[in-house]
Design a protein around this motif. Structure first.
Motif, PDB file in Angstrom:
ATOM      1  N   ALA B 197       0.830  -1.204   0.000  1.00 35.96           N
ATOM      2  CA  ALA B 197       0.000   0.000   0.000  1.00 35.96           C
ATOM      3  C   ALA B 197       0.864   1.254   0.000  1.00 35.96           C
ATOM      4  O   ALA B 197       0.466   2.315  -0.489  1.00 35.96           O
ATOM      5  N   ARG B 198       2.068   1.143   0.584  1.00 33.80           N
ATOM      6  CA  ARG B 198       2.988   2.283   0.616  1.00 33.80           C
ATOM      7  C   ARG B 198       3.436   2.699  -0.785  1.00 33.80           C
ATOM      8  O   ARG B 198       3.795   3.843  -1.013  1.00 33.80           O
ATOM      9  N   LEU B 199       3.465   1.709  -1.679  1.00 28.18           N
ATOM     10  CA  LEU B 199       3.960   1.978  -3.021  1.00 28.18           C
ATOM     11  C   LEU B 199       2.943   2.735  -3.866  1.00 28.18           C
ATOM     12  O   LEU B 199       3.287   3.279  -4.919  1.00 28.18           O
ATOM     13  N   ASN B 200       1.702   2.721  -3.421  1.00 27.10           N
ATOM     14  CA  ASN B 200       0.656   3.326  -4.239  1.00 27.10           C
ATOM     15  C   ASN B 200       0.967   4.780  -4.559  1.00 27.10           C
ATOM     16  O   ASN B 200       1.306   5.562  -3.680  1.00 27.10           O
ATOM     17  N   GLY B 201       0.851   5.088  -5.832  1.00 28.58           N
ATOM     18  CA  GLY B 201       1.123   6.452  -6.274  1.00 28.58           C
ATOM     19  C   GLY B 201       2.587   6.705  -6.547  1.00 28.58           C
ATOM     20  O   GLY B 201       2.948   7.744  -7.078  1.00 28.58           O
ATOM     21  N   SER B 202       3.442   5.759  -6.203  1.00 29.99           N
ATOM     22  CA  SER B 202       4.870   5.983  -6.389  1.00 29.99           C
ATOM     23  C   SER B 202       5.274   5.688  -7.830  1.00 29.99           C
ATOM     24  O   SER B 202       4.508   5.128  -8.614  1.00 29.99           O
ATOM     25  N   SER B 203       6.516   6.041  -8.157  1.00 32.05           N
ATOM     26  CA  SER B 203       6.968   5.867  -9.529  1.00 32.05           C
ATOM     27  C   SER B 203       7.150   4.390  -9.888  1.00 32.05           C
ATOM     28  O   SER B 203       7.065   4.009 -11.041  1.00 32.05           O
ATOM     29  N   VAL B 204       7.392   3.559  -8.838  1.00 31.04           N
ATOM     30  CA  VAL B 204       7.546   2.126  -9.091  1.00 31.04           C
ATOM     31  C   VAL B 204       6.300   1.580  -9.783  1.00 31.04           C
ATOM     32  O   VAL B 204       6.363   0.730 -10.662  1.00 31.04           O
ATOM     33  N   LEU B 205       5.165   2.106  -9.365  1.00 28.35           N
ATOM     34  CA  LEU B 205       3.911   1.653  -9.957  1.00 28.35           C
ATOM     35  C   LEU B 205       3.457   2.602 -11.053  1.00 28.35           C
ATOM     36  O   LEU B 205       2.283   2.588 -11.443  1.00 28.35           O
ATOM     37  N   GLN B 206       4.352   3.438 -11.498  1.00 28.69           N
ATOM     38  CA  GLN B 206       4.028   4.436 -12.508  1.00 28.69           C
ATOM     39  C   GLN B 206       2.825   5.276 -12.089  1.00 28.69           C
ATOM     40  O   GLN B 206       1.934   5.570 -12.873  1.00 28.69           O
ATOM     41  N   GLY B 207       2.812   5.565 -10.792  1.00 34.02           N
ATOM     42  CA  GLY B 207       1.755   6.432 -10.269  1.00 34.02           C
ATOM     43  C   GLY B 207       0.421   5.748 -10.042  1.00 34.02           C
ATOM     44  O   GLY B 207      -0.507   6.340  -9.513  1.00 34.02           O
ATOM     45  N   GLY B 208       0.341   4.463 -10.386  1.00 34.51           N
ATOM     46  CA  GLY B 208      -0.924   3.765 -10.198  1.00 34.51           C
ATOM     47  C   GLY B 208      -1.104   3.314  -8.753  1.00 34.51           C
ATOM     48  O   GLY B 208      -0.212   3.518  -7.919  1.00 34.51           O
ATOM     49  N   SER B 209      -2.256   2.752  -8.445  1.00 29.18           N
ATOM     50  CA  SER B 209      -2.371   2.201  -7.102  1.00 29.18           C
ATOM     51  C   SER B 209      -3.000   0.816  -7.136  1.00 29.18           C
ATOM     52  O   SER B 209      -4.027   0.581  -7.757  1.00 29.18           O
TER      53      SER B 209
END
Lengths: 449, 534
Positions: B197-209
């Protein structure tokens, strides 16, 4: 339609009934005074220990009997009139039969000890004995100490049962080591240790002299023959073996010895009367077996056999290779083939014994010292595959082969530690061989080609 | 004619009593629970992190200490003394009270989370508020009722898992299996989703959640996994999201069938699954309460297979509802999808009927035919129904009903709440569609079986009594027949409690897997041949 009447609803009688039903349409009546429905006698201990309720010991649901048209009669058979082919039930009713199967089981031995019939003195065999135990030893307040007389399988089970309720137990064993009439010394010794671990006051080479009564005819103490010591107790368990239950047959004309005499077809001297299970005594012992075998498995096998005979396929009772099992407190025991104790050992028999350095595990392998033929194995704490040993015994494998393939026979749950290499290294050093263990192979086990 | 314990003692092994240390351990555990209860009633704790830690440590510490005291002086072996004397575990007074209490908890959890302090769009209050510090530390978000539940669930599996390992310390299969469920619960079910959940919105996920995802929670147990919002979430989250979607699909169609073929469904049910994990640990004292009658078995087969049909229809409808009609936009359209589902079902059905017909009992065959006809006819109806409606119903309605009836009531309220009444696997046995599908495969196409050891069975009944799935194990063992049942989760307890070494769980060759000897090993060979040749 033929009337088949079976006296006794234990494993022998019920196996006979089930197989007769499989093979025929005959009318089947089972008479028992013990319980309404078949239960597993060997499981009674677990009811007292709280592992199961009594109904859990019944292998078939109650509708099973009606569905399979096996009629159940709860009655006590007083008399068998073989001339008129009739039974007297509960002193009055009459029941006719065309064929009669006696499967009446055993009763606990009593050797004429003074006080053996006092209140608080009992055996452990029947459902009634279990109920009585709840009266005699419901807890450690009512039963401050129990004394068990007789060091066999039932004795150690009774000790285990009482210990689950924290009742102090003194265990009088006539032999110099537990069950050493059957078990080789190393094994017997290990069980001695295990009994003591469980805080059971084990008295070896000790005989009962008498059971002393209080003023109400209830047991107060026992006196030991060797030392004269008086042990206060509230309950005495008599577990010095069992004897065939056949008092009601005295005047029936059926030939009786120590048990009900039968030939290899399980027929008595009277036509249409058969005897199976604990109560049957073979005229001549089969192989190394005893004439009377009070064992669950033989009861079942005799039931299967007599069903064939009764349904028109007259065959001999031919038990296969001997096997048995038991559990001594926490230690499981299995045996396949013949391993005799030092007392009963054959001239040609030699043993290999291995015991684990710290855990309560051991095995004894018996072989013929002249021919090297494998004769049997006792295992404690290691489960073995029945099918493999049965096959090896039939194929008369030599002992080296069996030792080499022990992994095939291992039946312990997955991930258990394996001891084959430890066992083999002892075997090699004992016998000067250099056998290497073979890996377990499903191909060999299931004989896949 | 017996000395059933009629006292109200919650624990101990009557007629043995619990010792002083166990009493203290109970109090420690109760104190931990009391903190949670006080928080529920909105007693505000000044330092939430401290009080939460204290509470969780006391609960698990109390449980572990109590168990240690229970097993420490004992020799390795079976520890079922007095199980049927205790009112908590023999359907007695305390059993019903416990059942009522857990059920109430589930009703509040599922339907009235506001009583636990859930505040949407504000600071949480009550017990949920107490968990905020932990939730924020893990995922950065405030806690929800599901976070609280997940945390307590994990604590229960860990603390009672340790108890279970002590109880069965002589049995390595049980110990390793329990370590496995403890691991999967802590990591896959609890920690990893929070970290994700921490990764959500991050560049790793290309901003996705990403949607909340327990990677080991596979469809159809995870019945909502292919809903529109989740698919969007996966597809919006770059390569990682796409990989997760692929993994979810592979789990259903490749990984599960493969592992079930190799090991039976136990690889999941008693080694990985969270529901199974809870049942095997905190639920273990109730395993003997499952109903072993043939009647219960009949009900089980109807109910669980109905759930499978329900979930299949529902999922098909949900996916169908968000797919388009235009083939030029995306190859998977409403029509292609439906045809695909129909084709797949037909394939499975045909395979079973052609190759495995003999292994099915009559009623199973009838059931299969019946359900097959229903599914096909429902799909047929689609072609005659208009837009907006799928099959006979709105897909949303179908989904809502499933989620309420199966997801909440069955798996939670009844499944876990009724541990002390129906035993610890009521959900797994009667309700879980995942278990049913794997069971179907286990019965027909798997190397797993419980081998019966020749003629050694004495019909004592320990195996049947302690089978949590209500399988009458003894009925097979006393016939010398291997146990090959779809419901078996491979917990291994039948083998553990057997006093004669009769049962062994193993993965072996398919040939001779169901081995039925009418006359058991031990009797003479001619007789065996005679009877078996019939």
């Amino acid at each position: 339609m033929e009337n088949i009447v079976i006296i006794g609803n234990g494993i022998a009688g019920v196996s006979a009934a089930r197989h007769i039903r499989k093979l025929s349409d005959k009318r089947i009546i089972i008479v028992s005074a013990e319980t309404d429905y078949f239960f597993s006698r060997t499981a009674l201990m677990y009811v007292y220990m709280g592992h199961m309720k009594f109904e859990h010991t019944q292998p078939y649901e109650n509708w099973f009997w009606e569905k399979n048209r096996i009629e159940l009669v709860n009655a006590f058979v007083n008399k068998v009139d073989t001339e008129n082919k009739a039974l007297t039930l509960d002193g009055s009713r009459t029941l006719h039969y065309d064929k009669l199967i006696l499967a009446t089981g055993s009763k606990p031995n009593k050797f004429g000890w003074p006080g053996q019939d006092l209140h608080g003195v009992q055996g452990l065999y029947s459902k009634q004995d279990l109920d009585l135990l709840e009266v005699n030893a419901p807890n450690k307040e009512v039963c401050k100490r129990a004394v068990i007389v007789g060091g066999g399988l039932i004795g150690i089970e009774l000790a285990e049962m009482l210990r689950t309720r924290d009742i102090p137990v003194t265990f009088l064993v006539r032999e110099s080591s537990f069950w050493n009439g059957v078990l080789p010394e190393g094994e017997s010794q290990m069980i001695n240790e295990h009994i003591l671990e469980h805080h059971i006051d084990l008295r070896l080479a000790t005989n009962l002299k008498e059971i002393v009564s209080d003023e109400n005819g209830k047991v107060k103490s026992v006196i030991i023959a060797e030392t004269g010591e008086e042990l206060p107790c509230d309950m005495v368990g008599l577990t010095a073996g069992v004897t065939p239950n056949m008092d009601f047959l005295k005047d029936s004309g059926i030939e009786l010895g120590r048990g009900i005499k039968v030939n290899r077809h399980l027929e008595t001297n009277i036509p249409d009367v058969y005897a199976i299970g604990d109560c049957a005594e073979q005229h001549e012992a089969i192989g190394n077996r005893r004439p009377i075998e009070a064992v669950w498995y033989t009861g079942r096998m005799m039931g299967e056999t007599v069903a064939q005979t009764i349904c028109g396929n007259r065959i001999e009772y031919k038990p296969g290779h001997w096997f048995n099992s038991a559990k001594f407190l926490d230690i499981e025991y299995q045996t396949y083939g013949w391993v005799f104790s030092e007392r009963g050992m054959k001239d040609y028999e030699a043993h290999f014994h291995w015991r684990h350095s710290s855990e309560k595990l051991c095995i004894t392998v018996a072989y013929n010292k002249e021919t090297e033929q494998f004769l049997g194995i006792n295992t404690f704490g290691i489960r073995m595959r029945h099918e493999m040993f049965d096959r090896w015994l039939t194929q008369e494998k030599d002992v080296n082969y069996v030792m080499q393939h022990l992994a095939d026979a291992n039946f312990d749950p997955e991930f258990y530690k394996h001891h084959e290499s430890a066992i083999l290294s002892k075997y090699n050093s004992d016998r000067g061989t250099s056998i290497k263990p073979k890996k377990k192979s499903f191909k060999r086990i299931f004989q896949l080609t | 004619m017996s000395t059933y314990d009629r006292s109200m003692a919650l624990t101990g092994q009557p007629p043995k009593e619990i010792n002083l240390n166990q009493k203290i351990a109970s109090i420690v555990g109760m104190l931990g629970l009391a903190i949670l209860l006080l928080a529920t009633f909105n007693v505000s704790f000044p330092n939430k992190a401290f009080w939460l830690t204290l509470s969780l440590v006391s609960i698990s510490g109390g449980t572990i200490w109590f168990s240690w005291e229970q097993y420490k002086g004992k020799y390795p072996g079976i520890k079922n003394d007095g199980v049927w004397f205790k009112s908590l575990t023999n359907l007695g007074f305390w059993g019903w009270i416990a059942g009522l209490a857990i059920t109430t908890f589930y009703v509040i959890l599922y339907f009235f989370p506001e009583y636990l302090g859930l505040v949407n769009g504000g600071d949480n209050k009550g017990v949920i508020g107490l968990f905020d510090p932990l939730s924020k530390a893990l995922s950065g978000n405030p806690a929800s009722q599901w976070f609280v539940y997940g945390a307590l669930y994990t604590v229960a599996i860990l603390a009672f898992g340790i108890k279970f390992m002590w109880k069965y310390r002589h049995n390595r299969y049980e110990r390793i299996r329990t370590m496995s469920v403890m691991f999967f619960q802590t990591s896959f079910a609890f920690l990893i989703p929070e970290f994700m959940a921490r990764l959500n919105g991050s560049s790793v996920l290309q901003g996705g959640s990403l949607p909340f995802l327990d990677l080991k929670n596979i469809w159809p147990l995870n019945y909502y996994n292919f809903e529109s919002y989740r698919i969007k979430g996966f597809l919006s989250s770059g390569d990682i999201g796409f990989a997760m979607l692929i993994f979810a699909i592979l789990s259903v169609f490749v990984i599960t069938p493969f592992l079930t073929y190799k090991f039976g469904k136990r690889w999941y049910c008693s080694w990985v699954c969270g529901c199974g994990g809870l049942a095997e640990t905190i639920g273990d004292p109730f395993r003997q309460l499952s109903d072993k009658s043939v009647k219960a078995w009949k009900i089980e087969r109807w109910v669980i297979h109905s759930v499978v049909v329900f979930v299949t229809l529902m999922t098909t409808a949900v996916i169908y509802s968000y797919l388009g009609n235009d083939t030029s936009k995306y190859w998977l359209t409403k029509t292609t999808f439906l045809l695909g589902v129909a084709a797949l079902l037909t394939l499975v059905f045909a395979w079973v009927m052609i190759f495995k017909r003999d292994q099915l009992q009559k009623d199973a065959k009838y059931g299969a035919i019946g359900y097959f006809v229903i599914i096909i006819s429902l799909i047929a109806i689609h072609f005659f129904s208009g837009e907006g409606h799928v099959f006979l119903f709105k897909s949303g309605a179908l989904r809502k009903n499933y989620s309420f009836l199966i997801g909440s009531i069955f798996s939670g309220v009844i499944g876990t709440g009724f541990y002390p009444i129906f035993g610890n696997r009521a959900w797994c046995r009667f309700g879980c569609p995942m278990a049913a599908m794997m069971g179907f495969q286990q019965r027909l196409f798997s190397k797993f079986r419980i081998t019966t050891n020749g003629g050694q069975c004495i019909s004592c009944g320990n195996c049947s009594t302690y089978c949590e799935m209500g399988i009458d194990v003894r009925a097979y063992a006393q016939k010398g027949e291997n146990i090959v049942r779809s419901s078996c989760v491979g917990c291994g307890i039948c083998s553990a409690v057997c006093p004669r070494g009769v049962l062994k769980l193993e993965n072996g060759p398919l040939q001779g897997r169901i081995d039925s000897n009418q006359v058991l090993l031990g009797n003479d060979v001619d007789l065996m041949e005679l009877v078996n040749s019939k």
